[in-house]
Scaffold this motif. Sequence first.
Motif, PDB file in Angstrom:
ATOM      1  N   THR A   1     -43.233  22.465 -28.097  1.00  0.00           N
ATOM      2  CA  THR A   1     -43.088  21.608 -26.930  1.00  0.00           C
ATOM      3  C   THR A   1     -41.841  20.725 -27.036  1.00  0.00           C
ATOM      4  O   THR A   1     -41.364  20.422 -28.128  1.00  0.00           O
ATOM      5  CB  THR A   1     -44.329  20.709 -26.757  1.00  0.00           C
ATOM      6  OG1 THR A   1     -44.579  20.003 -27.979  1.00  0.00           O
ATOM      7  CG2 THR A   1     -45.546  21.533 -26.395  1.00  0.00           C
ATOM      8  N   ALA A   2     -41.335  20.330 -25.890  1.00  0.00           N
ATOM      9  CA  ALA A   2     -40.140  19.496 -25.823  1.00  0.00           C
ATOM     10  C   ALA A   2     -40.447  18.077 -26.300  1.00  0.00           C
ATOM     11  O   ALA A   2     -41.585  17.606 -26.233  1.00  0.00           O
ATOM     12  CB  ALA A   2     -39.611  19.460 -24.389  1.00  0.00           C
ATOM     13  N   ALA A   3     -39.420  17.410 -26.770  1.00  0.00           N
ATOM     14  CA  ALA A   3     -39.576  16.034 -27.240  1.00  0.00           C
ATOM     15  C   ALA A   3     -39.849  15.096 -26.070  1.00  0.00           C
ATOM     16  O   ALA A   3     -39.448  15.353 -24.920  1.00  0.00           O
ATOM     17  CB  ALA A   3     -38.311  15.594 -27.976  1.00  0.00           C
TER      18      ALA A   3
ATOM     19  N   PRO B   1     -36.573  13.134 -16.249  1.00  0.00           N
ATOM     20  CA  PRO B   1     -36.172  14.535 -16.383  1.00  0.00           C
ATOM     21  C   PRO B   1     -35.137  14.699 -17.491  1.00  0.00           C
ATOM     22  O   PRO B   1     -34.533  13.717 -17.946  1.00  0.00           O
ATOM     23  CB  PRO B   1     -35.558  14.840 -15.007  1.00  0.00           C
ATOM     24  CG  PRO B   1     -35.007  13.524 -14.555  1.00  0.00           C
ATOM     25  CD  PRO B   1     -35.981  12.491 -15.063  1.00  0.00           C
ATOM     26  N   PRO B   2     -34.886  15.921 -17.941  1.00  0.00           N
ATOM     27  CA  PRO B   2     -33.858  16.136 -18.970  1.00  0.00           C
ATOM     28  C   PRO B   2     -32.474  15.836 -18.423  1.00  0.00           C
ATOM     29  O   PRO B   2     -32.199  16.049 -17.240  1.00  0.00           O
ATOM     30  CB  PRO B   2     -34.015  17.619 -19.307  1.00  0.00           C
ATOM     31  CG  PRO B   2     -34.586  18.229 -18.063  1.00  0.00           C
ATOM     32  CD  PRO B   2     -35.510  17.189 -17.515  1.00  0.00           C
TER      33      PRO B   2
ATOM     34  N   ALA C   1     -33.225  20.364 -21.534  1.00  0.00           N
ATOM     35  CA  ALA C   1     -33.765  21.122 -20.413  1.00  0.00           C
ATOM     36  C   ALA C   1     -34.292  22.480 -20.847  1.00  0.00           C
ATOM     37  O   ALA C   1     -35.287  22.974 -20.303  1.00  0.00           O
ATOM     38  CB  ALA C   1     -32.695  21.280 -19.337  1.00  0.00           C
ATOM     39  N   LEU C   2     -33.661  23.110 -21.846  1.00  0.00           N
ATOM     40  CA  LEU C   2     -34.119  24.411 -22.324  1.00  0.00           C
ATOM     41  C   LEU C   2     -35.531  24.327 -22.908  1.00  0.00           C
ATOM     42  O   LEU C   2     -36.366  25.217 -22.687  1.00  0.00           O
ATOM     43  CB  LEU C   2     -33.157  24.947 -23.376  1.00  0.00           C
ATOM     44  CG  LEU C   2     -32.042  25.866 -22.890  1.00  0.00           C
ATOM     45  CD1 LEU C   2     -31.063  26.161 -24.017  1.00  0.00           C
ATOM     46  CD2 LEU C   2     -32.617  27.165 -22.331  1.00  0.00           C
TER      47      LEU C   2
ATOM     48  N   LEU D   1     -33.011  22.216 -13.968  1.00  0.00           N
ATOM     49  CA  LEU D   1     -33.904  21.083 -14.247  1.00  0.00           C
ATOM     50  C   LEU D   1     -33.172  19.784 -14.589  1.00  0.00           C
ATOM     51  O   LEU D   1     -33.778  18.708 -14.534  1.00  0.00           O
ATOM     52  CB  LEU D   1     -34.829  21.435 -15.419  1.00  0.00           C
ATOM     53  CG  LEU D   1     -35.868  22.535 -15.206  1.00  0.00           C
ATOM     54  CD1 LEU D   1     -36.664  22.752 -16.487  1.00  0.00           C
ATOM     55  CD2 LEU D   1     -36.796  22.195 -14.043  1.00  0.00           C
ATOM     56  N   ILE D   2     -31.898  19.864 -14.932  1.00  0.00           N
ATOM     57  CA  ILE D   2     -31.173  18.669 -15.377  1.00  0.00           C
ATOM     58  C   ILE D   2     -31.141  17.633 -14.261  1.00  0.00           C
ATOM     59  O   ILE D   2     -30.719  17.916 -13.134  1.00  0.00           O
ATOM     60  CB  ILE D   2     -29.754  19.038 -15.828  1.00  0.00           C
ATOM     61  CG1 ILE D   2     -29.805  19.926 -17.083  1.00  0.00           C
ATOM     62  CG2 ILE D   2     -28.934  17.781 -16.113  1.00  0.00           C
ATOM     63  CD1 ILE D   2     -28.461  20.472 -17.509  1.00  0.00           C
TER      64      ILE D   2
END
Length: 252
Positions: free
Chosen positions: A114-116, A204-205, A211-212, A241-242
């Motif tokens: 999972t993303a940070a 958001p990223p 974003a990846l 998504l950026i």
Amino acid sequence: MITSDEGVGDLQPLWLSDSPASADLWAQLRGEHAASGLWPLLLDSLDPHDADFRPWDCGELSPERMSSPDEHDAEEILARWWQDHTATDEDDDQLTAEERQAVTAPFGQTWPGTAATRSISADPDEMAGQYARAFLTQNPQARLGLVSAPRGADALTAVGWDGPANYDNDTATFSAVVRGWEDRFGARVVGVGCSTLHLSVAAPPSALEEALAIAAEHFAFCPDNIWQGAHRDLVAYAGHLIDLNCWEFWWD
């Protein structure tokens, strides 16, 4: 009050307005959630011209067969879905093994985790109110729904929504993932359609690497966003998504 058509007629998981919603009322009711226990949803139908306003007005809801989000670990769920979606299927006549690898590059079949957590500087509830207004501009036919739930993610399960049923017919698994996004990115559940989900995002990223990692979660959560969307691989989708303050999902 809408009665679920899955049970014996005694479960009413949803209050549904008769007429289109307003962004101001949605924001007001969201602000009162802590006291009322009712999470407001902007609800869209399968066909805006259908008098039955499916699945909401006709009660095509299945709260009786859902488990609880408390029973599921979001990272384990995402890892399992990732493996399912990236597995080579000899009977798949749409994508070759090489094409599947290209879609999820640079990760391939390896789940990246999972993303940070992002630092949340914007007010998530204020961002949700702004997105509600934008959502209603694009979907003026949407009605207001109220669901008894401790948070927006749980409202999806409590109301018995089964939009992603072709992938997993227990909405609690999706609620568990959305809970994590609420905590890590300041996401809020704003709109729900027959097979669509619309979230506002306060954090958001801001760079492609961030974003990846989030794009990988999105692919596991809703592969149709990439398989059938405008951005047909993970890198292109991540670029989309950026700095994007809303995440929208559609399941075929």
